[in-house]
Design an enzyme around this catalytic site. Structure first.
Site, PDB file in Angstrom:
ATOM      1  N   LYS A  13       0.964  -1.261   0.028  1.00 49.38           N
ATOM      2  CA  LYS A  13       0.023   0.144  -0.038  1.00 49.38           C
ATOM      3  C   LYS A  13       0.896   1.325   0.142  1.00 49.38           C
ATOM      4  CE  LYS A  13      -2.239  -1.154   3.930  1.00 49.38           C
ATOM      5  NZ  LYS A  13      -1.450  -2.464   4.202  1.00 49.38           N
ATOM      6  N   ARG A  88      -9.528   1.404   9.128  1.00 50.23           N
ATOM      7  CA  ARG A  88      -8.968  -0.046   9.468  1.00 50.23           C
ATOM      8  C   ARG A  88     -10.034  -0.884  10.031  1.00 50.23           C
ATOM      9  NH1 ARG A  88      -3.035   0.484   9.002  1.00 50.23           N
ATOM     10  NH2 ARG A  88      -1.818  -1.383   9.412  1.00 50.23           N
ATOM     11  N   ARG A 172      -0.807  -9.053  13.504  1.00 50.03           N
ATOM     12  CA  ARG A 172      -1.319  -8.085  12.592  1.00 50.03           C
ATOM     13  C   ARG A 172      -2.159  -8.590  11.515  1.00 50.03           C
ATOM     14  NH1 ARG A 172       3.963  -5.601  10.764  1.00 50.03           N
ATOM     15  NH2 ARG A 172       2.780  -4.032   9.532  1.00 50.03           N
TER      16      ARG A 172
HETATM   17  P1  ADP Z   1       2.093  -1.847   3.216  1.00 50.50           P
HETATM   18  O1  ADP Z   1       2.182  -0.400   3.290  1.00 50.50           O
HETATM   19  O2  ADP Z   1       0.852  -2.318   2.535  1.00 50.50           O
HETATM   20  O3  ADP Z   1       2.314  -2.547   4.473  1.00 50.50           O
HETATM   21  P2  ADP Z   1       4.825  -1.759   1.588  1.00 50.50           P
HETATM   22  O4  ADP Z   1       4.346  -0.819   0.739  1.00 50.50           O
HETATM   23  O5  ADP Z   1       5.489  -1.196   2.723  1.00 50.50           O
HETATM   24  O6  ADP Z   1       3.366  -2.392   2.260  1.00 50.50           O
HETATM   25  O7  ADP Z   1       5.261  -2.993   1.126  1.00 50.50           O
HETATM   26  C1  ADP Z   1       5.841  -3.879   1.752  1.00 50.50           C
HETATM   27  C2  ADP Z   1       7.328  -4.574   1.349  1.00 50.50           C
HETATM   28  O8  ADP Z   1       6.933  -5.069   0.262  1.00 50.50           O
HETATM   29  C3  ADP Z   1       8.416  -3.364   1.235  1.00 50.50           C
HETATM   30  O9  ADP Z   1       9.663  -3.711   1.678  1.00 50.50           O
HETATM   31  C4  ADP Z   1       8.153  -2.934  -0.298  1.00 50.50           C
HETATM   32  O10 ADP Z   1       9.470  -2.567  -0.795  1.00 50.50           O
HETATM   33  C5  ADP Z   1       7.857  -4.420  -0.881  1.00 50.50           C
HETATM   34  N1  ADP Z   1       7.137  -4.425  -1.983  1.00 50.50           N
HETATM   35  C6  ADP Z   1       6.177  -3.568  -2.260  1.00 50.50           C
HETATM   36  N2  ADP Z   1       5.399  -3.667  -3.491  1.00 50.50           N
HETATM   37  C7  ADP Z   1       6.132  -4.990  -3.930  1.00 50.50           C
HETATM   38  C8  ADP Z   1       5.994  -5.594  -5.071  1.00 50.50           C
HETATM   39  N3  ADP Z   1       4.970  -5.217  -6.000  1.00 50.50           N
HETATM   40  N4  ADP Z   1       6.882  -6.749  -5.517  1.00 50.50           N
HETATM   41  C9  ADP Z   1       7.865  -6.984  -4.361  1.00 50.50           C
HETATM   42  N5  ADP Z   1       8.042  -6.351  -3.322  1.00 50.50           N
HETATM   43  C10 ADP Z   1       7.022  -5.298  -3.052  1.00 50.50           C
HETATM   44  P1  AMP Z   2       0.936   0.475   9.116  1.00 47.55           P
HETATM   45  O1  AMP Z   2       2.004   1.418   9.071  1.00 47.55           O
HETATM   46  O2  AMP Z   2      -0.093   0.795   8.114  1.00 47.55           O
HETATM   47  O3  AMP Z   2       1.587  -0.867   8.997  1.00 47.55           O
HETATM   48  O4  AMP Z   2       0.439   0.706  10.544  1.00 47.55           O
HETATM   49  C1  AMP Z   2       1.189   0.138  11.609  1.00 47.55           C
HETATM   50  C2  AMP Z   2       0.613   0.092  12.952  1.00 47.55           C
HETATM   51  O5  AMP Z   2       0.020   1.455  13.334  1.00 47.55           O
HETATM   52  C3  AMP Z   2      -0.578  -0.852  12.816  1.00 47.55           C
HETATM   53  O6  AMP Z   2      -0.356  -1.984  13.250  1.00 47.55           O
HETATM   54  C4  AMP Z   2      -1.688  -0.299  14.146  1.00 47.55           C
HETATM   55  O7  AMP Z   2      -1.092  -0.642  15.233  1.00 47.55           O
HETATM   56  C5  AMP Z   2      -1.267   1.437  13.845  1.00 47.55           C
HETATM   57  N1  AMP Z   2      -2.432   2.028  12.743  1.00 47.55           N
HETATM   58  C6  AMP Z   2      -2.141   2.330  11.655  1.00 47.55           C
HETATM   59  N2  AMP Z   2      -3.027   2.844  11.115  1.00 47.55           N
HETATM   60  C7  AMP Z   2      -4.164   2.476  11.978  1.00 47.55           C
HETATM   61  C8  AMP Z   2      -5.622   2.796  11.908  1.00 47.55           C
HETATM   62  N3  AMP Z   2      -6.270   3.347  11.015  1.00 47.55           N
HETATM   63  N4  AMP Z   2      -6.275   2.413  13.215  1.00 47.55           N
HETATM   64  C9  AMP Z   2      -5.564   1.838  14.070  1.00 47.55           C
HETATM   65  N5  AMP Z   2      -4.430   1.802  14.283  1.00 47.55           N
HETATM   66  C10 AMP Z   2      -3.669   2.203  13.118  1.00 47.55           C
END
Ligand code: ADP
Ligand code: AMP
Length: 217
Positions: A13, A88, A172
């Protein structure tokens, strides 16, 4: 445009949001990034959020909804925004609808990033983020920085998020299934959901998302 990105932790995301927000000219609003910025600045809000985040739980709605609302009301979000990690749960989704309705606005789309759970686990295990700004996201295998351990964007130190450790990740994912997934049906009832297969290269996924928004090339 006003867009919500949903998908399990590690779906990509934040990575997609950075490109989409730039292409669409709207701010990327990540509640996770806002919490992490508050934690590194040592604010009261950061202190409140930290224990929930470390345990892999959601931060309580009373804290989260107000923080998200304040951010969405900043001048740069007047023309639209891309929400990442908010809402969320159903309560947050309803609060968002109410706030938008009160302002005479509505969402344009909800993009649901679909990734198999084994891939999500691999993405999270290799994720490294920047000390200076947690929206600078890398991966040890899939998105390597030019210099190991150093952020390509700002030169900051890369590190593994505390909540990206295996025990917390399991929690999570469970929280995602029980609390967050129901918002997909909530938005389906409003005919807003587009499912984006999110396996494949980052650019391919961005292209699918842009096409889903009617902005494909
Ligand atoms: P989210 O915000 O949904 O938690 P991230 O954008 O932080 O996810 O992505 C999680 C991990 O996966 C990061 O280390 C990112 O660099 C990697 N990643 C994101 N998109 C891809 C993709 N299409 N293919 C491989 N790795 C990816
Ligand atoms: P993220 O960076 O989106 O993976 O979020 C990391 C952590 O932040 C989550 O596991 C929650 O503990 C908290 N968090 C982020 N967004 C929310 C939300 N909309 N509601 C509640 N907790 C959140």
């Amino acid at each position: 445009m006003r867009i919500v990105l949903v998908g399990p932790p590690g779906a990509g995301k934040g990575t997609q949001a950075a490109y989409l927000a730039q292409n669409l000219g709207i701010p990327h609003i990540s509640t996770g990034d806002l919490f992490r910025a508050n934690i590194s600045q040592g604010t009261a809000l950061g202190k409140q959020a930290k224990s929930y985040m470390d345990a892999g739980n959601l931060v309580p709605d009373e804290v989260t909804i107000g923080m998200a609302k304040d951010r969405m009301e900043q001048p740069d979000a007047e023309g639209g925004f891309l929400l990442d990690g908010f809402p969320r749960n159903l309560k947050q989704a309803e609060a968002l609808d109410e706030n938008l309705k009160a302002a005479g606005l509505k969402l344009d789309a909800v993009l649901d990033l679909e990734v198999p759970e084994d891939e999500v686990v691999k993405r999270i295990a290799g994720r490294r983020i920047c000390r200076n700004d947690s929206s600078h996201v890398f991966h040890v295998a899939y998105k390597k920085p030019a210099q190991e351990g150093v952020c390509d964007v700002c030169g900051g130190e890369l590190y593994q998020r505390d909540d990206d450790r295996e025990e917390t990740v399991r929690k999570r994912l469970e929280v995602y299934h029980t609390e967050t997934e129901p918002i997909i049906d909530y938005y389906k009832a409003q005919d807003l959901v587009v499912t984006i297969p999110a396996l494949g290269a980052v650019e391919e996924v961005t292209q699918r998302a842009m096409a889903a928004l009617g902005r494909g090339e």
